[in-house]
Motif scaffolding. Structure first.
Motif, PDB file in Angstrom:
ATOM      1  N   ASN A   1     -17.593  -0.108   7.204  1.00 44.98           N
ATOM      2  CA  ASN A   1     -18.405   0.462   8.547  1.00 44.98           C
ATOM      3  C   ASN A   1     -17.431   0.491   9.613  1.00 44.98           C
ATOM      4  O   ASN A   1     -17.574   1.421  10.260  1.00 44.98           O
ATOM      5  N   MET A   2     -16.646  -0.584   9.651  1.00 39.27           N
ATOM      6  CA  MET A   2     -15.659  -0.368  11.026  1.00 39.27           C
ATOM      7  C   MET A   2     -14.754   0.856  10.772  1.00 39.27           C
ATOM      8  O   MET A   2     -14.376   1.573  11.756  1.00 39.27           O
ATOM      9  N   ALA A   3     -14.197   0.957   9.734  1.00 34.12           N
ATOM     10  CA  ALA A   3     -13.325   2.221   9.397  1.00 34.12           C
ATOM     11  C   ALA A   3     -13.974   3.422   9.564  1.00 34.12           C
ATOM     12  O   ALA A   3     -13.424   4.435  10.222  1.00 34.12           O
ATOM     13  N   GLU A   4     -15.465   3.621   9.104  1.00 29.87           N
ATOM     14  CA  GLU A   4     -15.930   4.830   9.212  1.00 29.87           C
ATOM     15  C   GLU A   4     -16.343   5.011  10.744  1.00 29.87           C
ATOM     16  O   GLU A   4     -16.217   6.011  11.185  1.00 29.87           O
ATOM     17  N   ASP A   5     -16.612   3.945  11.473  1.00 27.88           N
ATOM     18  CA  ASP A   5     -16.812   3.902  12.850  1.00 27.88           C
ATOM     19  C   ASP A   5     -15.577   4.758  13.549  1.00 27.88           C
ATOM     20  O   ASP A   5     -15.806   5.367  14.651  1.00 27.88           O
ATOM     21  N   ASP A   6     -14.295   4.271  13.001  1.00 29.96           N
ATOM     22  CA  ASP A   6     -13.179   4.557  13.652  1.00 29.96           C
ATOM     23  C   ASP A   6     -12.689   6.018  13.133  1.00 29.96           C
ATOM     24  O   ASP A   6     -11.757   6.768  13.538  1.00 29.96           O
ATOM     25  N   GLY A   7     -13.642   6.683  12.393  1.00 30.42           N
ATOM     26  CA  GLY A   7     -13.446   7.985  11.956  1.00 30.42           C
ATOM     27  C   GLY A   7     -12.625   8.279  10.617  1.00 30.42           C
ATOM     28  O   GLY A   7     -12.298   9.287  10.052  1.00 30.42           O
ATOM     29  N   VAL A   8     -12.706   7.255   9.985  1.00 26.47           N
ATOM     30  CA  VAL A   8     -11.905   7.229   8.597  1.00 26.47           C
ATOM     31  C   VAL A   8     -12.835   7.933   7.816  1.00 26.47           C
ATOM     32  O   VAL A   8     -13.978   7.359   7.507  1.00 26.47           O
ATOM     33  N   ASN A   9     -12.382   8.926   6.903  1.00 21.27           N
ATOM     34  CA  ASN A   9     -13.207   9.557   6.019  1.00 21.27           C
ATOM     35  C   ASN A   9     -13.584   8.683   4.909  1.00 21.27           C
ATOM     36  O   ASN A   9     -12.782   7.944   4.240  1.00 21.27           O
ATOM     37  N   THR A  10     -14.900   8.850   4.358  1.00 24.04           N
ATOM     38  CA  THR A  10     -15.460   7.995   3.429  1.00 24.04           C
ATOM     39  C   THR A  10     -14.668   8.419   1.953  1.00 24.04           C
ATOM     40  O   THR A  10     -14.217   7.317   1.236  1.00 24.04           O
ATOM     41  N   ARG A  11     -14.332   9.287   1.661  1.00 24.95           N
ATOM     42  CA  ARG A  11     -13.359   9.749   0.432  1.00 24.95           C
ATOM     43  C   ARG A  11     -12.155   8.810   0.616  1.00 24.95           C
ATOM     44  O   ARG A  11     -11.655   8.230  -0.359  1.00 24.95           O
ATOM     45  N   SER A  12     -11.521   9.041   1.757  1.00 24.88           N
ATOM     46  CA  SER A  12     -10.304   8.288   1.797  1.00 24.88           C
ATOM     47  C   SER A  12     -10.512   6.805   1.496  1.00 24.88           C
ATOM     48  O   SER A  12      -9.664   6.134   0.976  1.00 24.88           O
ATOM     49  N   LEU A  13     -11.601   6.156   2.172  1.00 26.98           N
ATOM     50  CA  LEU A  13     -11.805   4.628   1.961  1.00 26.98           C
ATOM     51  C   LEU A  13     -12.052   4.625   0.467  1.00 26.98           C
ATOM     52  O   LEU A  13     -11.602   3.420  -0.047  1.00 26.98           O
ATOM     53  N   ALA A  14     -12.834   5.147   0.048  1.00 28.45           N
ATOM     54  CA  ALA A  14     -13.226   4.960  -1.606  1.00 28.45           C
ATOM     55  C   ALA A  14     -11.931   4.955  -2.481  1.00 28.45           C
ATOM     56  O   ALA A  14     -11.749   3.982  -3.155  1.00 28.45           O
ATOM     57  N   HIS A  15     -11.233   5.883  -2.168  1.00 37.17           N
ATOM     58  CA  HIS A  15      -9.805   5.908  -3.021  1.00 37.17           C
ATOM     59  C   HIS A  15      -8.805   4.832  -2.611  1.00 37.17           C
ATOM     60  O   HIS A  15      -8.164   4.299  -3.462  1.00 37.17           O
ATOM     61  N   ALA A  16      -8.688   4.392  -1.392  1.00 43.04           N
ATOM     62  CA  ALA A  16      -7.873   3.362  -0.862  1.00 43.04           C
ATOM     63  C   ALA A  16      -8.375   2.064  -1.526  1.00 43.04           C
ATOM     64  O   ALA A  16      -7.565   1.305  -1.826  1.00 43.04           O
ATOM     65  N   SER A  17      -9.560   1.835  -1.515  1.00 47.78           N
ATOM     66  CA  SER A  17     -10.447   0.552  -2.188  1.00 47.78           C
ATOM     67  C   SER A  17     -10.139   0.576  -3.539  1.00 47.78           C
ATOM     68  O   SER A  17      -9.885  -0.660  -4.149  1.00 47.78           O
ATOM     69  N   LEU A  18     -10.241   1.712  -4.207  1.00 49.55           N
ATOM     70  CA  LEU A  18      -9.874   1.695  -5.595  1.00 49.55           C
ATOM     71  C   LEU A  18      -8.422   1.431  -5.988  1.00 49.55           C
ATOM     72  O   LEU A  18      -8.154   0.621  -6.765  1.00 49.55           O
ATOM     73  N   PHE A  19      -7.668   2.029  -5.277  1.00 49.17           N
ATOM     74  CA  PHE A  19      -6.291   1.593  -5.226  1.00 49.17           C
ATOM     75  C   PHE A  19      -6.040   0.417  -5.259  1.00 49.17           C
ATOM     76  O   PHE A  19      -5.050  -0.514  -5.930  1.00 49.17           O
ATOM     77  N   ALA A  20      -6.470  -0.221  -3.975  1.00 49.08           N
ATOM     78  CA  ALA A  20      -6.368  -1.832  -3.776  1.00 49.08           C
ATOM     79  C   ALA A  20      -6.725  -2.836  -4.678  1.00 49.08           C
ATOM     80  O   ALA A  20      -6.263  -3.660  -5.171  1.00 49.08           O
ATOM     81  N   ALA A  21      -8.016  -2.484  -5.250  1.00 49.74           N
ATOM     82  CA  ALA A  21      -8.534  -2.981  -6.273  1.00 49.74           C
ATOM     83  C   ALA A  21      -7.882  -3.130  -7.622  1.00 49.74           C
ATOM     84  O   ALA A  21      -7.456  -4.165  -8.238  1.00 49.74           O
ATOM     85  N   LEU A  22      -7.409  -1.889  -8.121  1.00 46.47           N
ATOM     86  CA  LEU A  22      -6.689  -1.696  -9.308  1.00 46.47           C
ATOM     87  C   LEU A  22      -5.349  -2.397  -9.446  1.00 46.47           C
ATOM     88  O   LEU A  22      -4.844  -3.259 -10.117  1.00 46.47           O
ATOM     89  N   ALA A  23      -4.651  -2.431  -7.984  1.00 45.24           N
ATOM     90  CA  ALA A  23      -3.278  -2.956  -7.947  1.00 45.24           C
ATOM     91  C   ALA A  23      -3.401  -4.354  -7.895  1.00 45.24           C
ATOM     92  O   ALA A  23      -2.368  -5.194  -8.473  1.00 45.24           O
ATOM     93  N   THR A  24      -4.375  -5.204  -7.392  1.00 38.93           N
ATOM     94  CA  THR A  24      -4.635  -6.460  -7.254  1.00 38.93           C
ATOM     95  C   THR A  24      -4.937  -6.951  -8.713  1.00 38.93           C
ATOM     96  O   THR A  24      -4.348  -8.046  -8.975  1.00 38.93           O
ATOM     97  N   PHE A  25      -5.644  -6.069  -9.481  1.00 37.38           N
ATOM     98  CA  PHE A  25      -6.163  -6.704 -10.828  1.00 37.38           C
ATOM     99  C   PHE A  25      -4.695  -6.592 -11.888  1.00 37.38           C
ATOM    100  O   PHE A  25      -4.191  -7.454 -12.363  1.00 37.38           O
ATOM    101  N   VAL A  26      -3.926  -5.595 -11.452  1.00 38.94           N
ATOM    102  CA  VAL A  26      -2.577  -5.605 -12.199  1.00 38.94           C
ATOM    103  C   VAL A  26      -1.734  -6.578 -11.645  1.00 38.94           C
ATOM    104  O   VAL A  26      -1.084  -7.339 -12.593  1.00 38.94           O
TER     105      VAL A  26
END
Length: 92
Positions: free
Chosen positions: A36-61
């Motif tokens: 929510n803070m990132a969206e309030d700062d103008g970060v695109n939702t699609r970018s947030l979703a991609h970054a979140s998936l990347f971070a989660a998968l990289a952590t699992f790996v």
């Protein structure tokens, strides 16, 4: 803290699962706040979703390795198709 399996009875295992669920809920709340803070700062939702998936998968790996992560994700397409990740789905 290190606990051996012999210290657990089945009822204690249920408590551990409940504790883990509670911790995951807290983690989800932290992520929702950051999102929510990132969206309030103008970060695109699609970018947030991609970054979140990347971070989660990289952590699992990092934690479990490539093969275990791939195996974990093996059933993901079917789970998505059945609506498990659809927040708008009405459960009956």
């Amino acid at each position: 803290m290190s606990i051996s399996k012999s210290q657990f009875m089945h009822s204690s295992l249920d408590g551990l699962i409940e504790l883990e669920h509670g911790e995951r809920q807290i983690a989800l709340e932290y992520l929702a706040d950051a999102w929510n803070m990132a969206e309030d700062d103008g970060v695109n939702t699609r970018s947030l979703a991609h970054a979140s998936l990347f971070a989660a998968l990289a952590t699992f790996v990092r934690l479990y390795g490539d093969e275990a992560t791939a195996e974990l994700l093996h059933d993901l397409p079917d789970r998505i198709r059945t609506g498990e990740y659809n927040l708008d789905k009405i459960l009956q």
